[in-house]
Design an enzyme around this catalytic site. Sequence first.
Site, PDB file in Angstrom:
ATOM      1  N   GLU A  79      -9.620   5.761   3.259  1.00 11.71           N
ATOM      2  CA  GLU A  79      -9.891   4.933   4.430  1.00 11.71           C
ATOM      3  C   GLU A  79      -9.783   5.809   5.673  1.00 11.71           C
ATOM      4  OE1 GLU A  79      -7.874   1.141   6.856  1.00 11.71           O
ATOM      5  OE2 GLU A  79      -7.190   1.665   4.840  1.00 11.71           O
ATOM      6  N   GLU A 119       0.837  -1.190   0.000  1.00  9.13           N
ATOM      7  CA  GLU A 119       0.000   0.000   0.000  1.00  9.13           C
ATOM      8  C   GLU A 119       0.879   1.250   0.000  1.00  9.13           C
ATOM      9  OE1 GLU A 119      -2.670  -0.367   3.384  1.00  9.13           O
ATOM     10  OE2 GLU A 119      -2.604  -2.551   3.212  1.00  9.13           O
TER      11      GLU A 119
END
Length: 595
Positions: A510, A382
Amino acid sequence: MNVPEYATEFTRLSPYALHLVDSEEKKTKRFKDGLRLDITAAIKPMRLETYAQVFDRAVIVEQGKISLRRFHDNKRKVGTSGGNNYNNSNKKSNVVIFWVSFSSILGVNGGGLAVLSLPLSLLALNAINDMGITVIKRKSGVSTLHLLLLLLHLLSSSAIFSGKLVVGLNYTKHTRRVGSLRLSRIQRHLGKINKPPVFTIESPDGDVIDCVHKRKQPALDHPLLKNHKIQRHPPERPKSKTLKREENGSNNINTTREEMVAWQTWHKKGERCPKGTVPIRRSTVDDVLRAKSLYDFGKKQVKTPLIKNGGGGGRQINAPDVVSGNGHEHAIAYTGASQEVYGAKATMNVWDPSIDEVNEFSLSQIWVLSGSFDGSDLNSIEAGWQVSPELYGDSRPRLFTYWTITYQILQLLFVMGSKQQSDSYQATGCYNLLCSGFIQTNSKIAIGAAISPVSSLSGSQFDITILIWKDPKLGNWWMSFGESTLVGYWPAELFTHLDDGATMVEWGGEVVNSRANDRHTTTQMGSGQFAEQGFGKASYFRNLEVVDSDNSLSSAQGISTLAENFNCYDIKSFSNSAWGTHFYYGGPGYNPKCP
């Protein structure tokens, strides 16, 4: 000449006398010998073994002397003006014996306690006022001790720059007493990840950037990388099948070279790490103490579902956030799992979303995933930008990376003979360079450092481009920033599934919703605006692309979108010739429709 100025000059001249500073011991002694005699005398009783320790102690001693001198000057002024209120009203409370660990304030390796016996209220307030900071409101219960902690934190972290103090949440929630055993464990851990620097840069935002020789970086401590040789030749970059977009002036996308030069705050002084080194943001004791535990430092905090084994028992395994929820909420676009992909690319604009609670965060990133989505053996890579008060101690957006591997790799590490539990957790993934694994190759980009400038509502939009892809020859997973800047790579040895390819790619935002006040968090995603607000107000990802098996980039087609709660955060996808596949996303969190 003050201590930081002396350190700068010492570093500048060191290359001309390398025989005098060619070891940490020699460098430390030489630096200590050049300090002012009063500072040398003050730090002499302390056990200081590294250059960084001597420098940090010297700075705090010097600042303490400056503050003490100011206190006496102010006291004389009070005396000559005939004012007695201070002395008369504070006879019992203004003198405090205060024990504090320098390490817990400064975040450096090494121990040592200091005793301060000073009229702290006046000293702290005068010093803070001298810095140009106005105490707007002092709530009841804010003690002299709190003021001193604030003062020492400001002095030690260089949080003041350009005449302004960036104030957000009170992120220093670790004023509780720290036991010597725990502090010793923290210092040993920091000694592993804070490698001896060749050169040190103090960022205007308070970060300390250590320029570490590339062969001394933390990545190579990983048990699986003991014999790894750093990839010397750059990988073959994916070829684009998509025509380069035309610049749309009406969109006001500031991506010119001039705008991108100052993309990280620590560059603003014009300093760079020397060739052959990599910039690493120094971790501090403060950083660790903000985490739930040393084990959790640098890792995403998620609940763990129970995975049954053949014997009927249970095993706790971290589940992927998007699958399990775990208090994490998303607004994402993702590919299907019908074919393997070998990387992903996108451009995202950068914001500074507000954070409701210290242990919450807001991020925008690319996920590259492969493995079992029940959490038993998932590999993830990520990268993007995030605001995380717990991880960094402030509310600035920062470039970050994250990677994780799960159960099977743990078994392998124990078979290889990892002797301590800490060896295992360091080896199974983390943020940035807070554990061994990611190998950095670039001397101009500091992972974990603040990004500047950022986008503004109805104003200029500043974005970053990130590409993650698998080197078709050696199998390492590389990360690129902008159109051509290689940052580094995750070695193929780390993974159990990504050694083949990825089964899913995700793009989006997120946040953590801790429901601390028995309601949804007010932590913003992206700009804090819903997707329908569009350009200039909502956050965006544009030019979504994937890397296929022949190392070619093509526009992501047939993507799906997901948001767990559209009343809190949402997402809307589009496609056109300029931005290709793109979407707007985000939201404010708590609102009348999101209780």
